[in-house]
Motif scaffolding. Structure first.
Motif, PDB file in Angstrom:
ATOM      1  N   SER A  34      -9.152   4.424  -5.303  1.00 28.34           N
ATOM      2  CA  SER A  34      -8.325   3.441  -4.940  1.00 28.34           C
ATOM      3  C   SER A  34      -9.395   2.239  -4.074  1.00 28.34           C
ATOM      4  CB  SER A  34      -7.114   3.607  -3.683  1.00 28.34           C
ATOM      5  OG  SER A  34      -6.758   4.957  -3.929  1.00 28.34           O
ATOM      6  N   VAL A  64      -8.470  10.552  -4.514  1.00 25.65           N
ATOM      7  CA  VAL A  64      -7.534   9.469  -4.957  1.00 25.65           C
ATOM      8  C   VAL A  64      -7.787   8.307  -3.741  1.00 25.65           C
ATOM      9  CG1 VAL A  64      -4.868   8.928  -4.905  1.00 25.65           C
ATOM     10  CG2 VAL A  64      -5.535  11.162  -5.614  1.00 25.65           C
ATOM     11  N   ALA A  65      -8.120   8.546  -2.611  1.00 13.29           N
ATOM     12  CA  ALA A  65      -8.441   7.369  -1.969  1.00 13.29           C
ATOM     13  C   ALA A  65      -9.543   6.772  -2.332  1.00 13.29           C
ATOM     14  CB  ALA A  65      -8.529   7.904  -0.435  1.00 13.29           C
ATOM     15  N   LEU A  79       0.776  -1.482  -0.057  1.00  8.19           N
ATOM     16  CA  LEU A  79       0.070   0.117  -0.212  1.00  8.19           C
ATOM     17  C   LEU A  79       0.668   1.181   0.027  1.00  8.19           C
ATOM     18  CD1 LEU A  79      -2.961  -0.661   2.481  1.00  8.19           C
ATOM     19  CD2 LEU A  79      -2.946  -0.211   0.049  1.00  8.19           C
ATOM     20  N   ILE A  85      -0.728  12.095  -8.998  1.00 11.02           N
ATOM     21  CA  ILE A  85      -2.172  12.473  -9.094  1.00 11.02           C
ATOM     22  C   ILE A  85      -2.368  13.649  -8.525  1.00 11.02           C
ATOM     23  CG2 ILE A  85      -4.379  11.674  -8.735  1.00 11.02           C
ATOM     24  CD1 ILE A  85      -3.378   8.704  -8.861  1.00 11.02           C
ATOM     25  N   VAL A  86      -1.882  13.691  -7.381  1.00 10.88           N
ATOM     26  CA  VAL A  86      -1.804  15.141  -6.523  1.00 10.88           C
ATOM     27  C   VAL A  86      -1.072  16.312  -7.275  1.00 10.88           C
ATOM     28  CG1 VAL A  86      -2.022  16.000  -4.126  1.00 10.88           C
ATOM     29  CG2 VAL A  86      -2.578  13.780  -4.528  1.00 10.88           C
ATOM     30  N   LEU A 139      -7.069  -3.671   1.308  1.00  4.68           N
ATOM     31  CA  LEU A 139      -7.073  -2.570   0.370  1.00  4.68           C
ATOM     32  C   LEU A 139      -8.225  -1.681   0.456  1.00  4.68           C
ATOM     33  CD1 LEU A 139      -5.599  -4.378  -3.187  1.00  4.68           C
ATOM     34  CD2 LEU A 139      -4.372  -2.730  -1.417  1.00  4.68           C
ATOM     35  N   TYR A 156       0.834   4.294  -2.839  1.00  5.23           N
ATOM     36  CA  TYR A 156       0.713   5.490  -2.701  1.00  5.23           C
ATOM     37  C   TYR A 156       1.835   6.420  -3.070  1.00  5.23           C
ATOM     38  CZ  TYR A 156      -4.028   5.230  -0.546  1.00  5.23           C
ATOM     39  OH  TYR A 156      -5.231   5.206  -0.557  1.00  5.23           O
ATOM     40  N   PRO A 187      -8.033   2.833   2.394  1.00  3.48           N
ATOM     41  CA  PRO A 187      -8.510   4.097   1.721  1.00  3.48           C
ATOM     42  C   PRO A 187      -9.761   4.402   2.174  1.00  3.48           C
ATOM     43  CG  PRO A 187      -8.460   2.227   0.142  1.00  3.48           C
ATOM     44  CD  PRO A 187      -7.709   1.574   1.284  1.00  3.48           C
TER      45      PRO A 187
END
Lengths: 306, 579
Positions: free
Chosen positions: B493, B489-490, A19, A30-31, B444, A23, B448
């Motif tokens: 995901s 974004v989260a 994860l 993306i940010v 997963l 990220y 998020p």
């Protein structure tokens, strides 16, 4: 000490690593970096009562943070330390004795008294003494101590009406503005709100308050700015009021005493501007044009329903 | 009762379409619910995308769906999307999965009944629900588009003056039929649990799943009709020109727009508990099953559920603190709301006590149960800020509210649903789901998911009010854009992680390893039956000797569980049908 004897399950660490990797890899792409610096707390507090919200919020956060951390710690510890071992049995513990019941109820009541208790107490105090402790305007008609303003919300703008020199509403010398709310610094402001069409909600984030504007009835709201609050702020509409709800913002200016006297003196010109602004605004939205002929203003309700 | 076994239906239609069998109806509900979840989920992704990336079309779907606006979600469609996202997720995803689906599946099996008390009513409940789905789906295609006033549909915004098309009327018909369906289901569940428990099964021998579902049914029977009635009045306002919810100031004879808010929230607050009680019940059971330890303080947990059911009917006014309601009323609602902390604290205490010193099997259903405890902890605690008036005056109608109710109603209920699906899948379909894929799906999802909704709590605290497709109109909201991008974004995901679930679900459905009768080693009644159970479930209705959580009983030597049906003279020997 027991914790050290058991490694966390392998897959847990593996997924955590994955994860983090995902990220780090995608997050940056993306940010995009923003020009405006990020903010994670409420906008500047400009009202004498705003700190009551800020401090109560922080107090509750600290109180529940303890509970949350304890709960999470127990969850994670149990997942690691009490994982099944071959041939082992769990403790046969039903917790169904009277003593257990009394203990758990007592613990819950202790939490209620310890966390909800102070919250209820402070909330009650703040509401009764401050947020809903409306200034009494029964005998006032000159706006010197408490400035009275009538607010008409509409799709998607705010109309404001001040009494003008005669101190009476709904007369020829009223000051009427569109999306332009000005108040003198440090003075109490009492608003009576209604709506022309759907339900709106007048939100002054800098004062930590909001109140719905309902068609067919008058609601009220009050605040008092701090002495150093002179500046430009914004009014938001918090209640969904149609597809352009997100555009329904109004300017909110806190003026110094001098600026206020100057502005208030130009009442006739300001109200003329309102008619022009209103026409221009409603011209932008075809569906609003049909509801254009709407005279508004009411005699100040000295005793509103609540 | 024993002599009254109907023959098994033989034709395809009577077996799978117009079925009376509670297990088939359960699957029908679950498939429709999962479809709703997918649909509502994709809408959520598009909504989040619009906030974070203004002016950029949503990948692939944007161009397909919104070809007339260059792939962008226009403002009126944005309003339709968040309205329909809320409606679909509540009434057409969670309700069918947990209540229609697992309610139907577990109630007869776990209490030792051959079917529901009223099988035909049960079938009718599903088909009324199906009519509702048709209305909702149809509302997207009528002139003017779907309902766009938020899922709470406050008038006058919901009146014909402001939403002239048929979309909102269709929405109301959908709500009407969903209300009828839920009421039928509720009557059925209540009766079944009262009348059809196997001999020997007292109220406090029922699994907590059944407690949760039964109390949900009680709330459904009491409060769904209020919404249904309110919807009828609004339909009359819209099609017959009545004035229940119009305001006098609009130059019309006046009713009261606030009346709808009262009717809506008298239903709306119990609805929160309607959705969460089954999840609580399921998780209370699963935590015990997978810790191999009795559910700590079973009776106290059940009583706390009853207390919360009663309290849920008395707190709805906390949704209306800013309407101008009398301060005395507001303060009463504030105090009643806070009292909910007491039963809620009891749940957490008993859940944590159940896993403490257990022998925890971290199988996928257990992970999702623990996940529920975590996200519900966050959600429940964030509710304190909203139940107190002084803090609600600022936080009301901000993203703080959105974050809070998603953590409780969406995240917790979603995890409850996943736990239930992973747990009962073997019994439902006779095949095992893949545990490794399930575990990856959990991790997963939980990370998020927490990020999305805690992020919303933060932007809400910073003043971001709800239902805004863009922050650009407000100077003071511009510093929140970056956080909103992170939330998106989260959210993306989180959405992507659900692909794992879809793959796992369908692969296991067709090619999973055959499930044994009792893969988890659990003692509730459904696990004494073959997987999947036969038509009419029990050849002989079992006698009940044990509670639902007999794990680690020292009087049983060779295994750590005892079936509820087993002979107390010789526990652990298996009893009828045990593997």
């Amino acid at each position: 000490m027991r914790l050290l004897k058991f490694a966390p399950p392998a897959y847990l660490t593996k997924y955590a690593a994955w994860l983090t990797g995902i990220y780090l890899a995608f997050g940056h792409g993306i940010v995009s970096a923003e020009q405006v610096p990020a903010r994670y707390t409420p906008p500047t507090d400009i009202s004498v009562d705003g700190h009551l919200f800020d401090s109560l919020f922080i107090l509750v956060t600290w109180m529940i943070l303890g509970l949350f951390v304890a709960m999470t710690a127990i969850l994670i510890y149990s997942m690691i330390a009490f994982r099944q071992k071959p041939g082992k049995r769990a403790v046969y513990e039903k917790g169904d004795s009277k003593k257990d019941a009394v203990k758990s109820v007592a613990f819950a009541i202790a939490i209620f008294l310890g966390v909800d208790g102070p919250l209820l107490g402070f909330s009650h105090r703040d509401v009764i003494d401050n947020f809903w402790n409306f200034p009494n305007t029964k005998e006032i008609d000159n706006d010197k101590d408490v400035l009275r303003v009538e607010v008409l919300a509409q799709q998607w703008a705010w109309n404001f009406r001040y009494a003008g020199k005669d101190g009476k509403f709904n007369t020829a010398d009223d000051i009427v503005t569109l999306n332009d709310f000005r108040v003198p610094v440090g003075r109490k402001v009492l608003l009576q709100l209604t709506s022309k069409d759907v339900i709106h909600s007048m939100f002054l984030p800098n004062c930590r308050i909001k109140r719905d504007a309902n068609p067919g009835e008058i609601t009220r709201m009050w605040f008092q700015t701090k002495n150093d609050a002179v500046g430009d702020y914004q009014i938001a509409c918090a209640q969904m009021c149609g597809y352009a709800h997100y555009l329904m913002q109004g300017s909110f200016k806190v003026l110094s005493e001098q600026q206020w006297t100057d502005w208030y003196g130009e009442s006739a010109r300001i109200s003329e501007n309102w008619a022009t602004a209103q026409n221009e605004f409603e011209g932008k939205h075809a569906e609003l044009k049909a509801r254009n002929n709407y005279s508004w203003g009411w005699e100040w309700k000295s005793q509103p329903p609540q | 009762m024993d002599d009254h076994i109907h023959p098994e239906p033989t034709s395809f239609i009577s077996k799978y379409i117009f079925s009376h069998d509670h297990k088939v109806i359960a699957k029908q509900f679950i498939f429709l619910g999962l479809f709703g979840l997918l649909f509502g989920g994709v809408m959520a992704m598009i909504i989040r995308w619009t906030i974070a990336y203004p002016g950029e079309p949503f990948p692939v779907l944007g161009k397909l769906l919104f070809s007339d606006t260059n792939g962008l979600l226009s403002n009126d469609r944005y309003a339709m999307f968040f309205t329909m996202h809320g409606t679909i997720m509540i009434f057409f995803a969670i309700t069918p999965i947990l209540i229609g689906g697992f309610g139907n599946f577990t109630i007869p099996l776990m209490i030792g009944a051959r079917d529901m008390a009223f099988p035909t009513l049960n079938m009718l409940s599903f088909w009324a629900y199906f009519v509702s789905v048709l209305f909702l789906a149809g509302s997207f295609f009528v002139p003017g588009g779907a309902s766009a006033g938020g899922w709470v549909a406050y008038p006058p915004l919901a009146s014909t003056q402001f939403q002239a098309g048929w979309g909102h009327t269709f929405w109301l018909f959908a709500i009407y039929f969903v209300g009828a369906s839920s009421t039928m289901g509720a009557i059925n569940y209540i009766t079944t649990v009262i009348r059809l428990r196997a001999p020997g099964m007292g109220w406090f021998d029922m699994p907590l799943t059944i407690w949760g579902l039964w109390l949900t049914a009680v709330l459904n029977a009491l409060f769904l009709p209020v919404l249904t009635g309110g919807a009828i009045l609004m339909i009359l306002d819209r099609v017959a020109g009545t004035h229940f919810y119009t305001a006098a100031s609009l130059g019309q004879k006046g009713g009261d727009p606030i009346l709808w808010q009262h009717l809506f929230w008298i239903f709306g607050h119990p609805e929160v508990y309607i959705l969460i009680l089954p999840a609580w019940g399921i998780v209370s059971d699963l935590l015990s099953f997978f810790s191999r330890k009795p559910a700590f303080g079973y009776r106290v947990t059940a009583c706390a559920m009853i207390a919360i059911t009663i309290l849920s009917a008395l707190v709805y006014g906390h949704h209306m603190f800013t309407t101008g309601m009398s301060p005395m009323l507001s303060e009463s609602f504030q105090i009643l709301t806070m009292i909910i902390s007491i039963p809620a604290a009891i749940f957490f205490e008993n859940w944590l006590h159940t896993i403490w010193h257990g022998q925890i099997r971290l199988a996928t259903p257990m992970l999702f149960s623990l996940g529920l405890v975590f996200v519900f902890g966050l959600g429940g605690l964030s509710g304190l800020y909203l139940g107190s008036i002084a803090t609600d005056l600022y936080l009301h109608d901000t993203y703080f509210v959105v974050g809070h109710f998603h953590l409780t109603m969406a995240a917790a209920v979603l995890f409850g649903s996943f736990a239930a699906i992973y747990f009962w899948f073997p019994k439902m379909f006779g095949r095992m789901m893949n545990d490794t894929l399930g575990k990856i799906h959990f991790w997963l999802s939980v990370v998020p998911l927490t990020a999305v909704f805690v992020g919303m709590l933060i932007v809400g605290y910073a003043g971001h009010h709800r239902r805004t497709p863009s922050l650009q109109a407000y100077e003071y909201l511009k510093p929140l854009q970056q956080m909103n991008v992170w939330i998106t974004v989260a959210a993306l995901s989180l959405g992507a992680a659900q692909v794992l679930f879809i793959i796992n679900f369908f692969m296991s459905l067709f090619a999973g390893p055959k499930a044994p009768n009792n893969p988890w080693g659990v003692g509730t009644l459904e696990w004494m039956l073959p997987s999947p159970p036969k038509y009419y479930n029990f050849e002989k209705i079992p006698n009940i000797y044990y509670g639902p959580h007999e794990y680690g009983n020292p009087s049983v030597k060779d295994r750590d569980w005892v079936g509820q049906w087993e002979d107390p003279k010789n526990p652990g020997s298996g009893g009828p049908n045990a593997h």
